[in-house]
Design a protein around this motif. Structure first.
Motif, PDB file in Angstrom:
ATOM      1  N   THR A  27      29.667  28.124  31.716  1.00 34.41           N
ATOM      2  CA  THR A  27      29.870  27.896  33.142  1.00 34.41           C
ATOM      3  C   THR A  27      29.598  26.423  33.460  1.00 34.41           C
ATOM      4  O   THR A  27      29.604  25.573  32.553  1.00 34.41           O
ATOM      5  CB  THR A  27      28.965  28.838  33.970  1.00 34.41           C
TER       6      THR A  27
ATOM      7  N   LEU B 205      27.563  26.909  39.234  1.00 39.04           N
ATOM      8  CA  LEU B 205      27.502  28.365  39.093  1.00 39.04           C
ATOM      9  C   LEU B 205      26.643  28.709  37.880  1.00 39.04           C
ATOM     10  O   LEU B 205      27.148  29.207  36.876  1.00 39.04           O
ATOM     11  CB  LEU B 205      28.911  28.961  38.913  1.00 39.04           C
TER      12      LEU B 205
ATOM     13  N   THR C 184      30.086  33.793  38.217  1.00 39.19           N
ATOM     14  CA  THR C 184      30.445  34.544  39.417  1.00 39.19           C
ATOM     15  C   THR C 184      29.987  35.998  39.280  1.00 39.19           C
ATOM     16  O   THR C 184      29.745  36.492  38.171  1.00 39.19           O
ATOM     17  CB  THR C 184      31.964  34.543  39.637  1.00 39.19           C
TER      18      THR C 184
ATOM     19  N   THR D 148      33.529  29.766  33.541  1.00 41.00           N
ATOM     20  CA  THR D 148      33.618  29.151  34.863  1.00 41.00           C
ATOM     21  C   THR D 148      33.236  27.676  34.820  1.00 41.00           C
ATOM     22  O   THR D 148      32.323  27.229  35.521  1.00 41.00           O
ATOM     23  CB  THR D 148      32.730  29.911  35.874  1.00 41.00           C
TER      24      THR D 148
ATOM     25  N   TRP E 117      34.209  25.127  36.308  1.00 46.50           N
ATOM     26  CA  TRP E 117      35.065  24.797  37.450  1.00 46.50           C
ATOM     27  C   TRP E 117      34.983  23.348  37.894  1.00 46.50           C
ATOM     28  O   TRP E 117      35.578  22.989  38.917  1.00 46.50           O
ATOM     29  CB  TRP E 117      34.751  25.743  38.603  1.00 46.50           C
TER      30      TRP E 117
ATOM     31  N   ARG F 146      39.654  32.837  37.219  1.00 48.20           N
ATOM     32  CA  ARG F 146      39.087  34.102  37.653  1.00 48.20           C
ATOM     33  C   ARG F 146      39.945  35.208  37.056  1.00 48.20           C
ATOM     34  O   ARG F 146      41.178  35.172  37.142  1.00 48.20           O
ATOM     35  CB  ARG F 146      39.098  34.208  39.176  1.00 48.20           C
TER      36      ARG F 146
END
Length: 287
Positions: A7, A11, A15, A54, A56, A261
């Motif tokens: 991740t 986060l 998630t 994740t 991101w 996702r």
């Protein structure tokens, strides 16, 4: 068997959706750890497998992320594979897939630092409204729509802003995409798992919206599987985002194989299916 689920700092626990994977992994005798990708304290050699989930913020430091892929990929089996992640990190892959006959959303790639006249580009392509986005991005960052009188002033200014940072994409605005949503087809190890429909993502939307379970459409699923067949490498997970073109036919909007996702909560048994496949990869490493 230790598994890293990767991740980013924003986060640190992943998630809620990805957390659905933890218990199924444990039930299969695996020990998952959630790890931040650029944490310098991580000893990657303690893991038998590392799964990117994740990350991101990777597009904010793309060179650092690509270097991390090389380094970590040499220490532990990384999924999805580094070569596939590198290929997918720049949206020019859409043009490569189009060259292979895949119907994709029409795309003009504008190189960084080059002066591009948006009104001239739009006139040449015959587009009335466009979406401008960075070629390396995520979560709708710097993705905006322009049409009419706004093309020559606000649109041009936004394109110049994106080009000052990196390469840019200009695509036609697809009304049905924004009226009826984007369909996402999720695959595990190349096998269809489930599909969802969700609103299209723009910068102002504040993130990636939730998906609602969708009965797959045969024509769109065929397109998704053509896309996966043309992808340069095997994927543990993939999400194929499909839009309706101006002519009413399905188009590839994006292929997400880095940190999508997966909407694990939208389909009963999806976390277990993915955990089974991860366990299979672990078994393959021990042979």
């Amino acid at each position: 068997m230790n598994i890293a689920l990767i991740t980013y700092t924003g986060l640190p626990e992943m998630t809620v959706d990805d957390q659905r994977l933890l218990e199924p992994l444990r039930a299969r005798g695996l020990m998952p750890y959630v790890v931040v990708w650029d944490d310098p304290k991580v000893d990657w050699t303690r893991f038998q497998l590392a799964v990117v989930r994740t990350t991101w913020d990777y597009f904010l430091e793309p060179e650092a992320f690509l270097a991390w892929l090389e380094r970590v990929g040499s220490q532990v089996k990384l999924l999805n594979p580094p070569d596939v992640l590198r290929w997918n990190s720049h949206k020019s892959y859409l043009l490569q897939l189009a060259e292979q006959g895949i119907p994709v959303t029409p795309t003009a790639l504008c190189p960084r630092g080059r002066k591009v006249s948006l009104p001239a580009l739009v006139a040449t392509r015959g587009w009335r409204a466009v979406v401008i986005k960075p070629a390396v991005s995520g979560g709708g960052r710097l993705t905006r729509r322009f049409e009419g009188a706004r093309l020559a002033d606000e649109g041009q200014a936004h394109l110049d802003l994106v080009l000052a940072e990196g390469d840019a994409l200009v695509q036609p605005f697809l009304p049905e995409l924004h009226e009826k949503g984007e369909r996402s087809y999720v695959y595990f190890d190349g096998v269809f798992s489930h599909a969802v429909v969700r609103p299209a993502t723009m910068e102002a939307s504040g993130g990636i919206p939730d998906g609602v379970a969708l009965a797959p459409l045969a024509e769109e699923r065929t397109l998704a599987e053509r896309v996966l067949a043309a992808t340069p490498g095997r994927t543990l997970y993939a999400r194929v985002d499909v839009a309706t073109g101006l002519d009413g036919n399905p188009l590839l909007q994006e292929l997400e194989v880095i940190e999508p996702r997966l909407f694990l909560g939208a389909s009963e048994g999806a976390p277990e299916r993915l955990a089974d496949i991860i366990a299979g990869h672990i078994r393959g490493l021990s042979r």
